[in-house]
Design a protein around this motif. Structure first.
Motif, PDB file in Angstrom:
ATOM      1  N   ALA A  59       7.384  -2.706  43.564  1.00 26.60           N
ATOM      2  CA  ALA A  59       5.927  -2.680  43.475  1.00 26.60           C
ATOM      3  C   ALA A  59       5.279  -3.010  44.804  1.00 26.60           C
ATOM      4  CB  ALA A  59       5.464  -3.673  42.393  1.00 26.60           C
ATOM      5  N   GLY A  60       5.761  -4.060  45.444  1.00 25.98           N
ATOM      6  CA  GLY A  60       5.182  -4.425  46.727  1.00 25.98           C
ATOM      7  C   GLY A  60       5.418  -3.374  47.780  1.00 25.98           C
ATOM      8  N   VAL A  61       6.569  -2.728  47.684  1.00 26.22           N
ATOM      9  CA  VAL A  61       6.923  -1.689  48.648  1.00 26.22           C
ATOM     10  C   VAL A  61       6.006  -0.484  48.526  1.00 26.22           C
ATOM     11  CG1 VAL A  61       8.693   0.047  49.072  1.00 26.22           C
ATOM     12  CG2 VAL A  61       9.321  -2.342  48.965  1.00 26.22           C
ATOM     13  N   ILE A  62       5.824   0.003  47.311  1.00 20.83           N
ATOM     14  CA  ILE A  62       5.002   1.191  47.105  1.00 20.83           C
ATOM     15  C   ILE A  62       3.559   0.926  47.518  1.00 20.83           C
ATOM     16  CG2 ILE A  62       4.131   2.787  45.366  1.00 20.83           C
ATOM     17  CD1 ILE A  62       6.719   2.398  43.851  1.00 20.83           C
ATOM     18  N   GLU A  63       3.113  -0.307  47.331  1.00 20.39           N
ATOM     19  CA  GLU A  63       1.749  -0.646  47.755  1.00 20.39           C
ATOM     20  C   GLU A  63       1.580  -0.361  49.238  1.00 20.39           C
ATOM     21  OE1 GLU A  63      -1.095  -4.580  48.123  1.00 20.39           O
ATOM     22  OE2 GLU A  63       1.020  -4.790  47.664  1.00 20.39           O
TER      23      GLU A  63
ATOM     24  N   LEU B 177     -15.131  -1.451  35.475  1.00 17.51           N
ATOM     25  CA  LEU B 177     -13.910  -2.237  35.313  1.00 17.51           C
ATOM     26  C   LEU B 177     -12.949  -1.990  36.482  1.00 17.51           C
ATOM     27  CD1 LEU B 177     -12.198  -4.153  33.642  1.00 17.51           C
ATOM     28  CD2 LEU B 177     -11.366  -2.171  32.333  1.00 17.51           C
ATOM     29  N   GLU B 178     -12.851  -0.728  36.902  1.00  7.64           N
ATOM     30  CA  GLU B 178     -12.000  -0.403  38.048  1.00  7.64           C
ATOM     31  C   GLU B 178     -12.488  -1.120  39.304  1.00  7.64           C
ATOM     32  OE1 GLU B 178     -10.664   3.520  40.685  1.00  7.64           O
ATOM     33  OE2 GLU B 178     -11.550   3.780  38.695  1.00  7.64           O
ATOM     34  N   ASP B 179     -13.800  -1.133  39.517  1.00  6.83           N
ATOM     35  CA  ASP B 179     -14.371  -1.819  40.679  1.00  6.83           C
ATOM     36  C   ASP B 179     -14.097  -3.318  40.614  1.00  6.83           C
ATOM     37  OD1 ASP B 179     -15.340   0.585  41.595  1.00  6.83           O
ATOM     38  OD2 ASP B 179     -17.377   0.273  40.829  1.00  6.83           O
ATOM     39  N   GLY B 180     -14.229  -3.883  39.425  1.00  6.22           N
ATOM     40  CA  GLY B 180     -14.014  -5.320  39.268  1.00  6.22           C
ATOM     41  C   GLY B 180     -12.577  -5.717  39.534  1.00  6.22           C
ATOM     42  N   ILE B 181     -11.641  -4.938  39.012  1.00  5.59           N
ATOM     43  CA  ILE B 181     -10.219  -5.219  39.244  1.00  5.59           C
ATOM     44  C   ILE B 181      -9.898  -5.110  40.731  1.00  5.59           C
ATOM     45  CG2 ILE B 181      -7.884  -4.372  38.826  1.00  5.59           C
ATOM     46  CD1 ILE B 181      -8.835  -3.537  36.025  1.00  5.59           C
ATOM     47  N   HIS B 182     -10.461  -4.093  41.369  1.00  3.51           N
ATOM     48  CA  HIS B 182     -10.242  -3.918  42.807  1.00  3.51           C
ATOM     49  C   HIS B 182     -10.790  -5.118  43.579  1.00  3.51           C
ATOM     50  CE1 HIS B 182      -9.305  -1.613  46.368  1.00  3.51           C
ATOM     51  NE2 HIS B 182     -10.530  -1.747  46.823  1.00  3.51           N
TER      52      HIS B 182
ATOM     53  N   ALA C 134       2.324  -4.708  39.649  1.00  2.00           N
ATOM     54  CA  ALA C 134       2.164  -3.305  39.282  1.00  2.00           C
ATOM     55  C   ALA C 134       0.695  -2.920  39.206  1.00  2.00           C
ATOM     56  CB  ALA C 134       2.852  -3.028  37.946  1.00  2.00           C
ATOM     57  N   ALA C 135      -0.123  -3.800  38.648  1.00  2.00           N
ATOM     58  CA  ALA C 135      -1.558  -3.533  38.567  1.00  2.00           C
ATOM     59  C   ALA C 135      -2.170  -3.429  39.956  1.00  2.00           C
ATOM     60  CB  ALA C 135      -2.242  -4.636  37.764  1.00  2.00           C
ATOM     61  N   ASP C 136      -1.742  -4.278  40.860  1.00  2.00           N
ATOM     62  CA  ASP C 136      -2.235  -4.247  42.238  1.00  2.00           C
ATOM     63  C   ASP C 136      -1.878  -2.931  42.911  1.00  2.00           C
ATOM     64  OD1 ASP C 136      -3.239  -4.872  44.710  1.00  2.00           O
ATOM     65  OD2 ASP C 136      -1.891  -6.545  45.106  1.00  2.00           O
TER      66      ASP C 136
END
Length: 235
Positions: free
Chosen positions: A6-10, A72-77, A189-191
């Motif tokens: 997950a960290g890698v793909i980010e 919601l997408e903006d808030g999570i970001h 994963a969410a990140d």
């Protein structure tokens, strides 16, 4: 999705696509062989990363963007950006930038409290503009050269200096301190998916040889950030 994956793909998506977004007008079409002596090795790795993104991460990001309401997408970001302000603060302290470190601290306090853990970016509305620092920039600030350009499997575009600098930055991320593995992996994963979704619109700016475009954009972007915008105009 595993912790490492997950960290890698980010980093793949953030470095590749965001560099193209920030510096699309500046990306040259000629190869800079003196900065990319390992191109023969870098290109196959780049193709591997690109295929992985095209058939795995990008569809996930598109699906996430399709089903998630914009607010919601903006808030999570915003929440993940708030977490990233810890990294900004640490590196501004290491670069002896008290004003920038003060802004980072104020943003963390305001957004974490009044912004509900960062869901609302109250700091920016108050005039506290977000910084963007990492340990690679800190090393560059103190005079360490970038070294040759290198494409890391899964991690994407980098330089020798920035590649080694990725590890120290992990100590400013909360994921390292979450002992409950399912929770840690879920947050990671969410990140990753959120970061990729926020960059979908940037891909249309990439033109010509994708490898060269992203390489030159990445290198120019890093120079711009390390020198805080004080770079010579090649044009």
């Amino acid at each position: 999705m595993g912790r490492i994956g997950a960290g890698v793909i980010e980093r793949v998506t953030q470095a590749c696509v965001c560099a193209g977004l920030l510096l699309a007008p500046m990306a040259a079409t000629q190869a800079a062989t003196e900065e990319d002596p390992w191109e023969a090795v870098n290109r196959p790795i780049f193709r591997f990363n690109d295929v992985l993104d095209t058939y795995a991460l990008k569809p996930l990001a598109q699906g996430y963007q399709f089903v998630t309401p914009q607010f919601l997408e903006d808030g999570i970001h915003n929440v993940f950006l708030n977490i990233g302000d810890v990294t900004n603060l640490a590196n501004n302290v290491l670069q002896l930038k008290p004003h920038a470190a003060g802004v980072d601290t104020a943003r963390l306090i305001v957004n974490t409290t009044f912004g509900l853990a960062g869901f609302f970016d109250v700091g920016t509305r108050m005039g506290l503009q977000r910084n963007d620092e990492d340990f690679g920039q800190t090393l560059g600030y103190w005079g360490l050269g970038s070294g040759p350009y290198v494409v890391i499997p899964l991690l994407g575009p980098s330089t020798v200096r920035d590649a080694f600098a990725k590890y120290p930055d992990t100590y400013t991320r909360p994921y390292r301190y979450i002992d409950h593995v399912p929770t840690r992996n879920t947050v990671l994963a969410a990140d990753v998916v959120d970061t990729r979704a926020s960059l979908l619109s940037a891909e249309k700016l990439i033109s010509g040889d994708k490898y060269i475009f992203i390489r030159n954009a990445y290198l120019q972007n890093r120079e711009f950030r390390v020198k805080d915008g004080e770079v010579e105009d090649d044009f």
